[in-house]
Design a protein around this motif. Structure first.
Motif, PDB file in Angstrom:
ATOM      1  N   TRP A  86      -5.190   9.036   6.382  1.00 10.51           N
ATOM      2  CA  TRP A  86      -6.120   9.519   5.569  1.00 10.51           C
ATOM      3  C   TRP A  86      -6.991   8.789   4.814  1.00 10.51           C
TER       4      TRP A  86
ATOM      5  N   SER B 278      -8.504  -1.591   1.225  1.00  6.30           N
ATOM      6  CA  SER B 278      -8.356  -0.728   0.929  1.00  6.30           C
ATOM      7  C   SER B 278      -8.824  -0.467  -0.280  1.00  6.30           C
ATOM      8  N   ARG B 279      -7.689  -0.390  -1.311  1.00  8.12           N
ATOM      9  CA  ARG B 279      -9.251  -0.097  -2.903  1.00  8.12           C
ATOM     10  C   ARG B 279      -9.664  -1.359  -2.601  1.00  8.12           C
TER      11      ARG B 279
ATOM     12  N   GLU C 164     -12.211   6.832   2.314  1.00 10.83           N
ATOM     13  CA  GLU C 164     -12.402   7.441   1.003  1.00 10.83           C
ATOM     14  C   GLU C 164     -12.669   6.151  -0.572  1.00 10.83           C
TER      15      GLU C 164
ATOM     16  N   GLU D  26      -8.500  11.880   3.062  1.00  9.09           N
ATOM     17  CA  GLU D  26      -8.012  11.516   1.405  1.00  9.09           C
ATOM     18  C   GLU D  26     -10.017  12.268   1.399  1.00  9.09           C
TER      19      GLU D  26
ATOM     20  N   LEU E 138      -8.929  11.636  -4.692  1.00  2.00           N
ATOM     21  CA  LEU E 138      -8.683   9.860  -5.391  1.00  2.00           C
ATOM     22  C   LEU E 138      -8.941  10.006  -6.574  1.00  2.00           C
TER      23      LEU E 138
ATOM     24  N   LEU F 216       1.158  -1.518   0.219  1.00  2.00           N
ATOM     25  CA  LEU F 216       0.347  -0.287   0.246  1.00  2.00           C
ATOM     26  C   LEU F 216       0.866   0.987  -0.142  1.00  2.00           C
TER      27      LEU F 216
ATOM     28  N   ALA G 296       1.909   2.375  -3.253  1.00  2.00           N
ATOM     29  CA  ALA G 296       0.356   2.553  -3.704  1.00  2.00           C
ATOM     30  C   ALA G 296       0.242   3.887  -3.649  1.00  2.00           C
ATOM     31  N   GLY G 297       0.498   5.172  -2.480  1.00  2.00           N
ATOM     32  CA  GLY G 297       0.196   5.839  -2.527  1.00  2.00           C
ATOM     33  C   GLY G 297       0.101   6.086  -0.991  1.00  2.00           C
ATOM     34  N   VAL G 298      -0.273   5.150   0.346  1.00  2.00           N
ATOM     35  CA  VAL G 298      -0.622   5.130   1.700  1.00  2.00           C
ATOM     36  C   VAL G 298       0.227   6.095   2.125  1.00  2.00           C
TER      37      VAL G 298
ATOM     38  N   ARG H 168      -3.843  10.151 -10.452  1.00  2.00           N
ATOM     39  CA  ARG H 168      -4.111   8.992  -9.317  1.00  2.00           C
ATOM     40  C   ARG H 168      -5.052   7.708  -9.510  1.00  2.00           C
ATOM     41  N   PHE H 169      -6.111   8.342  -9.111  1.00  2.00           N
ATOM     42  CA  PHE H 169      -7.199   6.792  -9.194  1.00  2.00           C
ATOM     43  C   PHE H 169      -8.445   6.747  -9.929  1.00  2.00           C
TER      44      PHE H 169
ATOM     45  N   LYS I 272     -12.991  -1.401  -0.586  1.00  2.00           N
ATOM     46  CA  LYS I 272     -13.834  -0.298  -1.179  1.00  2.00           C
ATOM     47  C   LYS I 272     -14.603  -1.806  -1.656  1.00  2.00           C
TER      48      LYS I 272
END
Ligand code: GCU
Length: 432
Positions: A364, A271-272, A297, A309, A314, A15, A18-20, A319-320, A275
């Motif tokens: 975050w 995490s993602r 988020e 976030e 996001l 993670l 991945a940006g965390v 980014r995503f 979601k």
């Protein structure tokens, strides 16, 4: 215990890349981040009401919820956040291998789902462990993993999976290290098996790579016309929907497997993938228990709270944005106008058991924002005759609320910690 800790650390490393690691920095992608609770804003002032129909009439019965309001809520979330996926099913072919795994202690099935007509089309490897002496079909926890199966579980004989090579824009085989993966979930899996549950795992990028402009390399590609690179509509599926669609296809398989009780499937991911777990749970009512971890988020955390976030972070171009419908990015900077918020997604899971798993220092992802979203979704659980959180006071870390609508926050940051698996197992024992 060592294994568990390593697993958690490993997840966090992934993670972080991945940006965390962005956590607690003040500016991300050029956008300021707020970590001051007193500056989170008056999110309640504009929060859309779950129990008011689009025509302004109140929802007072379960029947009204199921018949009128739930479909409205589903459509709102679909169009504005994750994107809708095609109604028509894909052609799926199963390739099944079965033997014993984990040193001969468990039934091991390796099922590959081949999507579409082309032999080299998208495919997903699902690794399933079942208690060896089960006399009846077993309930099962499906885990969405960041790693291919042969890197998720240390167990000789697991088919090498694939990882996405971003530079080469192709899948490459993920080699099993000679001494097995260092951070395997094997001891976690044994715990679930000992308690009578099956445990399955799949690597999310099997369904689609987790990068921008990759729709054509994954399952969304099956619906693209020649030369088309992305779904055309602003309300069409992003990558999270593609991964959640994959989950539904796995459940289609479970329904055909006599050793699995497909009416008792739980889903988890972090995490993602938290979601993804939440959205899959919202979309597919065959998922009997839903356990999103650190979904933050774009998951279970209220977007109207300006904390950690935001939708702007996001969906910022680098980014995503690809993980959502294009419409979602349109709400960046004007979340107070969104027709939904995270409580909508949570309520779509009702009346099924849902355990939100968070981390006390995962700022975050805004663990308080997840708790408050669950409080706001509570009235729907109540309307449907199930218990909500039972409180609007946020519990301390390591103090789980195991109601039908549940919440647990570990002491620590982003990722799945050793004790989380124990919490999940306890929740399954109550509800699955
Ligand atoms: C980033 C992103 C989060 C996401 C996380 C992950 O940190 O900002 O929203 O949950 O990556 O999935 O790793």
């Amino acid at each position: 215990m060592k294994h568990f800790l390593l697993t958690a650390t490993f997840t966090c490393c992934i993670l972080a890349s991945a940006g965390v690691s962005a956590q607690d920095r003040d500016v991300i992608a050029g956008i300021p981040v707020n970590y001051d609770e007193s500056m989170a804003g008056d999110w309640q002032a504009t929060l859309p009401d779950l129990l008011t129909l689009n025509n302004g009439k109140p929802v007072t019965t379960a029947r009204q919820w199921y018949r009128q309001r739930r479909p409205e809520v589903l459509r709102i979330v679909e169009e504005n956040q994750y994107g809708r996926w095609p109604a028509r099913k894909a052609k799926v072919r199963y390739e099944i291998a079965e033997d014993l795994g984990l040193g001969g202690t468990a039934v091991r099935k390796q099922v590959t789902l081949h999507f579409g007509k082309d032999a080299d089309g998208p495919r997903a490897d699902v690794l399933i462990y079942l208690p060896k002496d089960a006399e009846a079909p077993v309930p099962l926890l499906l885990n969405l993993s960041f790693t291919p199966n042969n890197l998720t579980v240390a167990d000789p004989g697991i088919k090498p999976g694939r990882r996405w090579d971003a530079a080469g824009r192709r899948y490459v085989e993920a080699e099993t290290p000679a001494d097995g993966p260092k951070h395997g979930l094997d001891s976690t899996i044994r715990k679930f098996l000992d308690a009578g549950y099956g445990f399955a795992t799949v690597c999310y990028t099997d369904f689609e790579p987790d990068v921008n402009h990759a729709a054509k390399y994954g399952v969304r590609g099956l619906w693209l016309k020649d030369g088309q690179e992305e779904p055309a509509g602003d309300d069409e599926w992003g990558a999270i929907s593609a991964w959640a669609w994959g989950v539904s296809n796995i459940i289609d398989y479970f329904e055909k497997d006599d050793d699995i009780d497909a009416s008792r499937i739980a889903l988890t991911g972090c995490s993602r993938l938290g979601k993804t777990t939440l959205w899959a749970g919202a979309r597919d009512s065959r998922i009997a228990v839903v356990i999103p971890s650190c979904s933050g988020e774009g998951g279970a955390a209220l977007s109207r709270r300006n904390y950690g976030e935001t939708v702007a972070h996001l969906t910022e171009g680098t980014r995503f944005p690809y993980q959502f419908s294009r419409n979602y990015a349109g709400w960046a900077g004007k979340v107070e106008q969104m027709p939904m918020d995270a409580h909508f997604v949570i309520a779509l899971v009702a009346p099924r058991p849902l355990l939100l798993s968070t981390g006390s220092t995962d700022n975050w992802s805004d663990p308080r924002g997840e708790f408050l979203a669950a409080v706001e979704a509570g009235p729907v659980y109540e309307l449907l005759g199930r218990d909500d959180l039972g409180t609007n006071v946020m519990p301390a870390a390591e103090t789980p609320i195991f109601n039908t609508l549940g919440y647990v926050m570990h002491e620590g940051g982003h990722g799945v910690l050793p004790q989380d698996w124990d919490y999940y197992l306890e929740f399954l024992k109550l509800y699955l």
